[in-house]
Scaffold this motif. Sequence first.
Motif, PDB file in Angstrom:
ATOM      1  N   ASN A  27      -4.185 -57.490  37.488  1.00 20.90           N
ATOM      2  CA  ASN A  27      -4.952 -58.720  37.324  1.00 20.90           C
ATOM      3  C   ASN A  27      -4.493 -59.855  38.236  1.00 20.90           C
ATOM      4  O   ASN A  27      -5.026 -60.954  38.157  1.00 20.90           O
ATOM      5  CB  ASN A  27      -4.889 -59.182  35.866  1.00 20.90           C
ATOM      6  CG  ASN A  27      -5.523 -58.166  34.953  1.00 20.90           C
ATOM      7  OD1 ASN A  27      -6.610 -57.672  35.224  1.00 20.90           O
ATOM      8  ND2 ASN A  27      -4.842 -57.819  33.884  1.00 20.90           N
ATOM      9  N   THR A  28      -3.530 -59.592  39.089  1.00 19.42           N
ATOM     10  CA  THR A  28      -3.026 -60.620  39.993  1.00 19.42           C
ATOM     11  C   THR A  28      -4.074 -60.936  41.054  1.00 19.42           C
ATOM     12  O   THR A  28      -4.563 -60.033  41.733  1.00 19.42           O
ATOM     13  CB  THR A  28      -1.732 -60.155  40.678  1.00 19.42           C
ATOM     14  OG1 THR A  28      -0.768 -59.816  39.681  1.00 19.42           O
ATOM     15  CG2 THR A  28      -1.172 -61.232  41.579  1.00 19.42           C
ATOM     16  N   PRO A  29      -4.426 -62.211  41.190  1.00 14.26           N
ATOM     17  CA  PRO A  29      -5.366 -62.594  42.253  1.00 14.26           C
ATOM     18  C   PRO A  29      -4.776 -62.311  43.636  1.00 14.26           C
ATOM     19  O   PRO A  29      -3.601 -62.563  43.883  1.00 14.26           O
ATOM     20  CB  PRO A  29      -5.553 -64.095  42.041  1.00 14.26           C
ATOM     21  CG  PRO A  29      -5.178 -64.334  40.615  1.00 14.26           C
ATOM     22  CD  PRO A  29      -4.083 -63.343  40.333  1.00 14.26           C
ATOM     23  N   THR A  69      -9.059 -59.625  42.683  1.00 18.87           N
ATOM     24  CA  THR A  69      -7.823 -59.123  42.077  1.00 18.87           C
ATOM     25  C   THR A  69      -7.453 -57.758  42.655  1.00 18.87           C
ATOM     26  O   THR A  69      -8.272 -57.094  43.291  1.00 18.87           O
ATOM     27  CB  THR A  69      -7.962 -58.971  40.545  1.00 18.87           C
ATOM     28  OG1 THR A  69      -8.910 -57.939  40.267  1.00 18.87           O
ATOM     29  CG2 THR A  69      -8.375 -60.266  39.880  1.00 18.87           C
TER      30      THR A  69
END
Length: 83
Positions: A27-29, A69
């Motif tokens: 979920n890290t941009p 993401t």
Amino acid sequence: MTRDAVRTAVHRFISRLLEGRDDFDDNTPLVQLGLDKEDIEELIFHLEDQLGLTAFTAEEDRMLKTATTVDDLSRFLIEIGRY
């Protein structure tokens, strides 16, 4: 090709781009990781080659515009792998 295999390939290549940094999850941009449009494009092309996938230019363009993401990249590769 399984989702786990694609996810692992995406994480491994991003980690290499970030010089071994692996403090990110699905979920890290991408912008938070410091990746710009050129980096994302390189990721897509490299991973397509590594996984033996081919996307139409329109699909790659769509991905470049919508990928926000790490998981977006994995889902895109899984999607084009179905063809």
